[in-house]
Design a protein around this motif. Structure first.
Motif, mmCIF file in Angstrom:
data_model
loop_
_atom_site.group_PDB
_atom_site.id
_atom_site.type_symbol
_atom_site.label_atom_id
_atom_site.label_comp_id
_atom_site.label_asym_id
_atom_site.label_seq_id
_atom_site.Cartn_x
_atom_site.Cartn_y
_atom_site.Cartn_z
ATOM 1 N N PRO A 162 33.920 43.250 42.488
ATOM 2 C CA PRO A 162 32.852 43.214 43.453
ATOM 3 C C PRO A 162 32.448 44.375 44.030
ATOM 4 N N ASN A 163 31.189 44.781 44.661
ATOM 5 C CA ASN A 163 30.570 45.867 45.258
ATOM 6 C C ASN A 163 31.010 47.167 44.512
ATOM 7 N N VAL A 164 30.744 47.069 43.176
ATOM 8 C CA VAL A 164 30.881 48.247 42.457
ATOM 9 C C VAL A 164 29.918 48.328 41.514
ATOM 10 N N SER A 165 28.875 49.247 41.369
ATOM 11 C CA SER A 165 27.959 49.168 40.375
ATOM 12 C C SER A 165 28.299 49.413 39.102
ATOM 13 N N PRO A 166 27.591 48.602 37.929
ATOM 14 C CA PRO A 166 28.154 48.617 36.676
ATOM 15 C C PRO A 166 27.596 50.183 35.893
ATOM 16 N N LEU A 167 27.015 50.760 36.720
ATOM 17 C CA LEU A 167 26.427 52.115 36.129
ATOM 18 C C LEU A 167 27.321 53.246 36.955
ATOM 19 N N LEU A 168 27.505 54.000 36.481
ATOM 20 C CA LEU A 168 28.560 55.410 36.993
ATOM 21 C C LEU A 168 27.718 56.692 36.321
ATOM 22 N N VAL A 195 37.846 52.969 44.233
ATOM 23 C CA VAL A 195 38.339 52.576 45.237
ATOM 24 C C VAL A 195 38.589 51.142 45.545
ATOM 25 N N VAL A 196 37.914 50.248 44.498
ATOM 26 C CA VAL A 196 38.037 48.896 44.512
ATOM 27 C C VAL A 196 38.698 48.470 43.094
ATOM 28 N N ALA A 197 39.465 47.505 43.366
ATOM 29 C CA ALA A 197 40.376 46.934 42.491
ATOM 30 C C ALA A 197 39.567 45.634 42.172
ATOM 31 N N PRO A 198 39.575 45.251 40.689
ATOM 32 C CA PRO A 198 39.121 43.824 40.385
ATOM 33 C C PRO A 198 39.646 42.926 41.428
ATOM 34 N N LEU A 199 38.618 41.898 41.300
ATOM 35 C CA LEU A 199 39.120 40.611 42.366
ATOM 36 C C LEU A 199 39.929 39.685 41.435
ATOM 37 N N ILE A 200 39.432 39.439 40.101
ATOM 38 C CA ILE A 200 40.099 38.422 39.187
ATOM 39 C C ILE A 200 40.384 39.119 37.877
ATOM 40 N N ALA A 201 41.301 38.810 37.210
ATOM 41 C CA ALA A 201 41.526 39.192 35.859
ATOM 42 C C ALA A 201 41.943 37.789 35.286
ATOM 43 N N PRO A 247 43.902 40.493 43.153
ATOM 44 C CA PRO A 247 44.228 39.326 43.855
ATOM 45 C C PRO A 247 44.280 38.049 43.123
ATOM 46 N N PHE A 248 43.635 38.046 42.000
ATOM 47 C CA PHE A 248 43.810 36.706 41.361
ATOM 48 C C PHE A 248 43.857 36.953 39.839
ATOM 49 N N TYR A 249 44.918 36.189 39.263
ATOM 50 C CA TYR A 249 45.198 36.444 37.923
ATOM 51 C C TYR A 249 45.310 34.854 37.216
ATOM 52 N N ALA A 253 38.034 31.453 46.628
ATOM 53 C CA ALA A 253 36.852 31.386 47.693
ATOM 54 C C ALA A 253 36.214 32.641 47.891
ATOM 55 N N ALA A 254 36.551 33.934 47.582
ATOM 56 C CA ALA A 254 35.935 34.950 47.550
ATOM 57 C C ALA A 254 34.396 35.237 46.741
#
Length: 268
Positions: free
Chosen positions: A91-97, A111-117, A153-155, A189-190
């Protein structure tokens, strides 16, 4: 495909080390997709969740990775320092870099880890549940990496052969396996959704539902439903026109009978 050697960090000043980014790291390890269900399964997850994510992120700042690498450490060769979940969401990360789509997700540049894998099991599931910590042999289990290194957070582990899914939630630094709700789903929930299984022609598929239990449709399913609704509307309109036409014909016959009796129907 021959993979390039791992890039060596370049010293740009006596006190600064330039670490490689997504353009300098391998974006594949040369392995094949393990079975023919993996690719359509990823498409189903992405296509059905995108309308929900677009509402959550109206600015378009979110990433979906499909069999894409997450680099969590520098190694030689470079690809040994990455895990490639079959599906993940950040979340909250652009697909473009820097003006181009990401080739991989490099944690030391983020700075942001994946929310779910999500992993789709092709073997016996041992690889997806391997919690081996780093050792002298440099063998690190995938489960340990997601839990302790990347801290996702979720796997979820999906086994099509067994028609089962396990979902883990990171609590106090450790994964705890979740129990399904009354619908047999696992709430995330997120994201405002639930994850569960749906059988189609005898084959189990991992699917999303909303928080009230409505299945989130893929783009193809939405198109089919839209076409069906349009067909129903056209049919209803045609039937209404037929009823109107029949009513007009009936009124005309009645008027003709009245005229035959010397009665002007317009004066009645």
């Amino acid at each position: 495909m021959i993979l390039p050697d791992a890039p060596t960090p370049q010293i740009s000043s006596p006190n600064k080390i330039s670490l490689p980014d997504h353009t300098q790291l391998p974006d594949t390890d040369g392995t094949f997709v393990k079975n023919f269900q993996e690719h359509p399964q990823s498409i189903i997850l992405t296509s059905s969740i995108e309308p929900t994510l677009q509402k959550l992120h109206p600015d378009g700042c979110y990433c979906i990775g499909q069999d894409s690498g997450i680099y969590w450490r520098l190694t030689e060769p470079a690809e040994k320092g990455a895990e490639a979940p079959d599906w993940f969401y950040v979340p909250n990360v652009s697909p473009l870099l820097n003006g181009e789509y990401r080739r991989s997700y490099v944690l030391w540049k983020e700075v942001v880890a994946p929310l779910i894998a999500i992993e789709f099991v092709s073997g016996n599931g041992s690889e997806e549940r391997d919690a081996t910590p780093p050792s002298e042999t440099d063998k690190v289990g995938k489960f340990w990496v997601y839990e302790q290194a990347i801290r996702i957070p979720f796997y979820a582990i999906f086994e099509a052969k067994k028609a089962s899914v396990e979902v883990y939630h990171l609590v106090d630094g450790r994964y705890e396996q979740l129990s399904p709700n009354d619908r047999g789903h696992y709430p995330i929930a997120a994201m405002g959704v639930e994850l569960g299984l749906k059988e189609d022609v005898g084959i189990p598929w991992l699917r999303w539902w909303d928080q009230t239990g409505n299945l989130l449709l893929t783009g193809e399913e939405r198109s089919v439903r839209s076409d069906a609704i349009a067909d129903q509307e056209r049919l209803a309109k045609h039937q209404a026109e037929q009823r109107q036409h029949q009513a007009e014909q009936k009124a005309e016959r009645l008027a003709a009978k009245l005229r035959a009796l010397g009665i002007d129907p317009d004066e009645t």
